[in-house]
Design a protein around this motif. Structure first.
Motif, short mmCIF file in Angstrom:
data_model
loop_
_atom_site.label_atom_id
_atom_site.label_comp_id
_atom_site.label_asym_id
_atom_site.label_seq_id
_atom_site.Cartn_x
_atom_site.Cartn_y
_atom_site.Cartn_z
N MET A 1 0.79 -1.25 -0.08
CA MET A 1 -0.15 -0.05 -0.16
C MET A 1 0.79 1.27 -0.01
O MET A 1 0.61 2.25 -0.67
N SER A 2 1.96 1.08 0.62
CA SER A 2 2.85 2.33 0.71
C SER A 2 4.22 2.04 0.77
O SER A 2 4.45 0.73 1.51
N GLU A 3 5.26 2.83 0.73
CA GLU A 3 6.63 2.54 0.65
C GLU A 3 7.15 2.94 1.94
O GLU A 3 7.05 4.12 2.22
N ALA A 4 7.77 2.23 2.77
CA ALA A 4 8.19 2.62 4.03
C ALA A 4 9.35 3.83 3.75
O ALA A 4 10.07 3.59 2.95
N VAL A 18 -4.78 5.73 4.65
CA VAL A 18 -4.33 6.96 4.49
C VAL A 18 -3.13 7.36 5.23
O VAL A 18 -2.33 8.36 4.94
N ARG A 19 -2.70 6.60 6.54
CA ARG A 19 -1.68 7.15 7.43
C ARG A 19 -0.71 5.98 7.45
O ARG A 19 -0.87 4.70 7.59
N VAL A 34 2.96 9.34 13.33
CA VAL A 34 2.08 9.33 12.39
C VAL A 34 2.00 10.28 11.09
O VAL A 34 2.26 11.33 11.36
N VAL A 35 2.37 9.58 10.06
CA VAL A 35 2.62 10.38 8.76
C VAL A 35 1.33 10.34 7.87
O VAL A 35 0.88 9.14 7.59
N ALA A 36 0.73 11.27 7.55
CA ALA A 36 -0.29 11.40 6.86
C ALA A 36 0.18 11.43 5.22
O ALA A 36 0.94 12.18 4.80
N SER A 37 -0.19 10.44 4.70
CA SER A 37 0.23 10.30 3.16
C SER A 37 -1.04 11.29 2.12
O SER A 37 -1.75 11.64 2.71
N LEU A 222 -8.71 9.09 28.83
CA LEU A 222 -9.34 9.12 27.46
C LEU A 222 -8.89 10.36 26.77
O LEU A 222 -9.03 11.32 27.08
N ARG A 223 -8.21 9.88 25.57
CA ARG A 223 -7.68 10.94 24.66
C ARG A 223 -8.40 11.00 23.20
O ARG A 223 -8.41 9.78 22.57
N LEU A 224 -8.65 12.15 22.55
CA LEU A 224 -8.92 12.19 21.12
C LEU A 224 -7.77 11.94 20.47
O LEU A 224 -6.53 12.40 20.65
N ALA A 225 -7.71 11.07 19.14
CA ALA A 225 -6.79 10.47 18.38
C ALA A 225 -6.88 10.56 17.23
O ALA A 225 -8.10 11.04 16.72
N ASP A 226 -6.14 10.17 16.47
CA ASP A 226 -6.17 10.06 15.06
C ASP A 226 -6.28 11.29 14.42
O ASP A 226 -5.64 12.35 14.80
N GLU A 227 -6.88 11.46 13.51
CA GLU A 227 -7.33 12.85 12.67
C GLU A 227 -8.66 13.46 13.26
O GLU A 227 -9.34 12.71 14.03
N VAL A 228 -8.82 14.65 13.43
CA VAL A 228 -9.98 15.15 13.88
C VAL A 228 -10.43 16.54 13.06
O VAL A 228 -9.90 17.24 12.53
N LEU A 229 -11.75 16.21 12.70
CA LEU A 229 -12.48 17.31 11.86
C LEU A 229 -11.92 17.90 10.72
O LEU A 229 -11.93 18.92 10.45
#
Length: 298
Positions: A1-4, A18-19, A34-37, A222-229
């Motif tokens: 899916m992606s090249e490291a 996507v990440r 976390v790297v967004a592609s 509890l923490r909000l994570a990943d991407e947001v909005l």
């Protein structure tokens, strides 16, 4: 899916739709990179080609929202997964160093407007994810109150599944399920008010949360994570177009990947490999992503 990527001090451990995730090469298990592609997904498929610059645009938008929700907008601070560390130069602008969390298997979806899969269900049964709604609503209408419609976050390659609140109780327990619901609705209302102040409608969105066990307390925080909005996790519409529009298409002038969804729905039967996105669709999508950030942060 992606090249490291070769990032000094980090090793590639996982790629999502996507990440890409990297762990510290020294074995530190408390942090992740976390790297967004530039990959784009729709209908649970990764599409080709990607959207140039998308990773940087969505990272910038997530960071802006994390800052607002951490108290930058004057509201009650919402804990998130950011560590505040400087990211490696190799992925500057499209990555975040975050706390390692025990991610909960629930996508916390909040809908303030009737559209998408919710509209399709409503036409058949008068419900959205099993929740009864008033009669006579049209595509794009505002709901009487925002509704919480969680989904089970399926493993890579499988389809996410809408679930009931009772099912979330089975997955994470009564107290945690209620916390996810209440916090998701509170964040949505707060973000929708911010969007409205900038001439935008936040039609719906989804949040992900994780448990930070590396803190005092038996259950962790509890923490909000990943991407947001972001434009990938949310539907944003032009508020003036919604007010004056005479058709659903006019009303729901979007600043998200709805352009991609619409093209794909019209040109693919959801069987086999999705077709390649035309250059025009790619260009229009990235332009709307840029316009959204400009409107929100102006």
């Amino acid at each position: 899916m992606s090249e490291a990527l070769d990032i000094p001090g980090w090793k590639h451990v996982y790629s999502g739709k996507v990440r890409d995730l990297y762990a510290p090469a020294d074995g530190d298990e408390t942090r992740m990179l976390v790297v967004a592609s530039d990959r784009v997904s729709a209908f649970d498929h990764v599409l080709a080609p990607g959207i140039p610059g998308k990773g940087a645009l969505l990272t910038a938008l997530s960071l802006w929202w994390f800052e607002q929700l951490a108290g930058g907008d004057g509201g009650q601070p919402i804990a998130n997964h950011l560590t505040g560390e400087r990211v490696p130069d190799e992925v500057a602008g499209r990555s975040m160093i975050v706390r390692s969390l025990q991610m909960l298997p629930v996508e916390c979806v909040v809908r303030g407007y009737l559209t998408g899969s919710g509209w399709l269900e409503y036409q058949d049964s008068g419900t959205v994810c099993g929740i009864p709604l008033p009669e006579g609503l049209q595509d794009g209408d505002r709901l009487p109150e925002p509704i919480y419609t969680p989904a089970y976050k399926a493993p890579l390659g499988e389809h996410d599944e809408n679930i009931s609140f009772e099912k979330t109780v089975e997955l994470v327990g009564t107290e945690r399920a209620a916390q996810l619901r209440d916090l998701s609705l509170a964040i949505y209302r707060r973000a929708a008010a911010t969007a409205e102040a900038h001439g935008l409608i936040l039609a719906d969105t989804k949040f992900e949360f994780g448990i930070d066990a590396a803190v005092e307390g038996e259950d962790g925080i509890l923490r909000l994570a990943d991407e947001v909005l972001t434009s990938d996790s949310s539907r944003y519409w032009d508020a003036e177009a919604w007010r004056t529009g005479t058709t659903p298409k006019d009303r729901m002038a979007s600043f998200d990947k709805q352009i991609v969804r619409d093209w794909l729905a019209a040109n693919w039967d959801k069987q086999g490999t999705p077709p390649a996105l035309p250059a025009e669709i790619v260009d229009r999508t990235v332009a709307r992503y840029r316009e959204l950030i400009g409107k929100l942060t102006a």
